[in-house]
Structures are given as structure tokens and as C-alpha cells.
Design a protein around this motif. Sequence first.
Motif, short mmCIF file in Angstrom:
data_model
loop_
_atom_site.label_atom_id
_atom_site.label_comp_id
_atom_site.label_asym_id
_atom_site.label_seq_id
_atom_site.Cartn_x
_atom_site.Cartn_y
_atom_site.Cartn_z
N THR A 139 0.83 -1.21 0.00
CA THR A 139 0.00 0.00 0.00
C THR A 139 0.86 1.26 0.00
O THR A 139 0.50 2.28 -0.61
CB THR A 139 -0.92 0.01 1.23
OG1 THR A 139 -1.69 -1.20 1.23
CG2 THR A 139 -1.86 1.20 1.21
N ALA A 140 1.99 1.20 0.67
CA ALA A 140 2.88 2.36 0.73
C ALA A 140 3.43 2.74 -0.63
O ALA A 140 3.87 3.88 -0.83
CB ALA A 140 4.03 2.09 1.70
N GLN A 141 3.40 1.79 -1.58
CA GLN A 141 3.91 2.08 -2.92
C GLN A 141 2.86 2.73 -3.82
O GLN A 141 3.18 3.25 -4.88
CB GLN A 141 4.38 0.77 -3.58
CG GLN A 141 5.46 0.04 -2.79
CD GLN A 141 5.77 -1.31 -3.42
OE1 GLN A 141 5.80 -1.42 -4.64
NE2 GLN A 141 5.98 -2.32 -2.60
N LEU A 142 1.60 2.68 -3.41
CA LEU A 142 0.53 3.21 -4.25
C LEU A 142 0.51 4.74 -4.17
O LEU A 142 0.66 5.31 -3.08
CB LEU A 142 -0.82 2.65 -3.81
CG LEU A 142 -0.98 1.13 -3.89
CD1 LEU A 142 -2.36 0.72 -3.39
CD2 LEU A 142 -0.77 0.64 -5.32
N PRO A 143 0.29 5.41 -5.29
CA PRO A 143 0.23 6.88 -5.26
C PRO A 143 -1.01 7.37 -4.53
O PRO A 143 -2.09 6.78 -4.64
CB PRO A 143 0.19 7.26 -6.75
CG PRO A 143 -0.34 6.04 -7.45
CD PRO A 143 0.16 4.87 -6.66
N GLY A 144 -0.85 8.41 -3.74
CA GLY A 144 -1.97 8.99 -3.03
C GLY A 144 -2.37 8.26 -1.77
O GLY A 144 -3.41 8.57 -1.19
#
Length: 306
Positions: free
Chosen positions: A58-63
Motif C-alpha cells: 500500500t505504501a507504494q501506491l500513489p496517493g
Amino acid sequence: MGVFVLLPLVLPLTAWPVARLAEGRLHPRTATRLLTAMAVVMAGCSTLCLALLMVVGTAQLPGNPLPDGWSDPEVRAAVPHDEVAGRAAIPALAAVAVLSGRTLHRHRRVTRLARRALTGLPGRQVSVLPDSTPYAYALPDRIVVTTALLRGLTADERRALFAHERAHLVARHHRHLLAVHLAARANPFLRPLRTAVVYTAERWADEAAAGSVGDRRTVARAIGKAALLSRGTPAPTLAALAATGPVPRRVAALLGPAPVTRSWPATFTAAGLAVWGAAAGTLVSAMSSANSAVTLFLILSAATPL
């Protein structure tokens, strides 16, 4: 974390031979408790590791609302194949939540509707329904049986029926069944444990009924007749005389000698191997998930600016 975060996801594979050994070699009461505990611990560990992977993914997802430091290369380096594993964990964990929620919802809905249908009927522990459909099952606090099934059994077989269902109530078998069904939803590799516990819980009640009635053949006949007459339970998390478990195996077991109750089987026997195999797989799974959780917590704490 390394591969330790992935181990609890595949360690339930070790439960397959353990389940086969336990259901055939251990006393049904021991096997039910052992396999249920093993399933719950392994399911919890694999779900925890999925959650850890989801944090990284999740930390890699933008926003995303997570701290920017959690997506640093140093954090992602703690997870093997972070690009694939981290993002794949998101839908996997969502599926676990949905499937587990559906199982819980169905169990509660069926139990609630069954209790509502029994409102006003005499008897607090046993409810006899004037129904033309033969069936019997145990709710968490009451035995439900129809007159159609009772008509198909002799007096001794009815005693065996009620003794069997009463054993389900006393031992709270619905808790074991619900636990292993939820565990199988959390990790599909735990399905053999679910199947084994469904069988051993019925065998546990079979042996309790045989001890109460005093005649193993009468219980075997009751199971065989009920299997031919009755239909399944309204939910797989509810126990019944002959709706779950391989009926021919249960009848054959009742026609043989009673299983020997041992506090702890000898190590170099099939039963001992089942117990030690279950203990080893569960311990490794718990240690792996604990190691991964602590490691990721320390890494994320270091990556988060004060």
C-alpha cells in the motif's frame, strides 16, 4: 523479514499429512482440539503476514495516506519481491476479510433464524418439530429433531441420537467447526484440517454416545439410518448425527474397539508423529510471523520521521 514473511503462507501445507495421521491415530477428542488449535494459529499467522505485506504494498501506491518513508527502497528491501508480493497481498487480504465475513454472517443468520423458528416450542435443550422432513442437528444451545426422523429410528437408536447431539452441545463442537471454517477461509491450504475436524468432531460425539448408550452397534445403526433418512444441516458450522463426516468410516470405527485415550502418545509412533508435526509446524509459523512483525515494526519506526 526476508523469506520469514512468506513462510506462514505456505507452512499450512505441512498440515496435510498431520491431518491424515491425527484423524486416524489419535483419540477423536484429542485430534479435534489439536487440529483446531493448529488451524487457528496458522490462519492467524498467515493473515498477519498478509497484513505486513499489504502495508509495504500500500505504501507504494500513489496517493496513499501512509508516511512517505514507508515506501523507501530500504523498507521495500525487507520484503522479497516487494513489487509483486506487496501489491498481491492487498486483494488477497480483502478476499480473506470478505470470505470470513460471509462465513460469520451465514452462521449467525442461520442460528438466529433457527432460534426464532423454535420460539414458543416446549423444551429448553431439545425441540421436536412436527415436520415431514427428517433431520436433526445441534444449535449452540439446543438440539433440534423432527418427528419424521424419530419415526424412522427404534427406541434405542433414538437414545443414541440424543446422546450424540447432547455430546455436541456439551463439547461446544460448533465452536471448533466455526473456527476451522474461518481458518480455511483465511488460508486455503488449511482446508484438509477443516475436513479432518469435521470428521473428528463427529467421531468424538459418536464415542460419547456409545459410552452413554453402552452399545456401539446401536450408535452405528442410528448413524447409518439417519444418513439414509436425513438431509444436511442448514450451515456447515452446525453439527449433526449423519450430515457431516464420512459415514461409512464412522460406522466402521464404531463396529471396532473403542479408541484408547492417551494423555500424550509415544514419540516414535504415527500418533506421536502427528502431534509433534502439528506442534513443529505451528511453532515455526508463529515464530516466522512474530519475527516478521517485529522486524517490520522496527524498520517502519526507523523510516518514519519524528
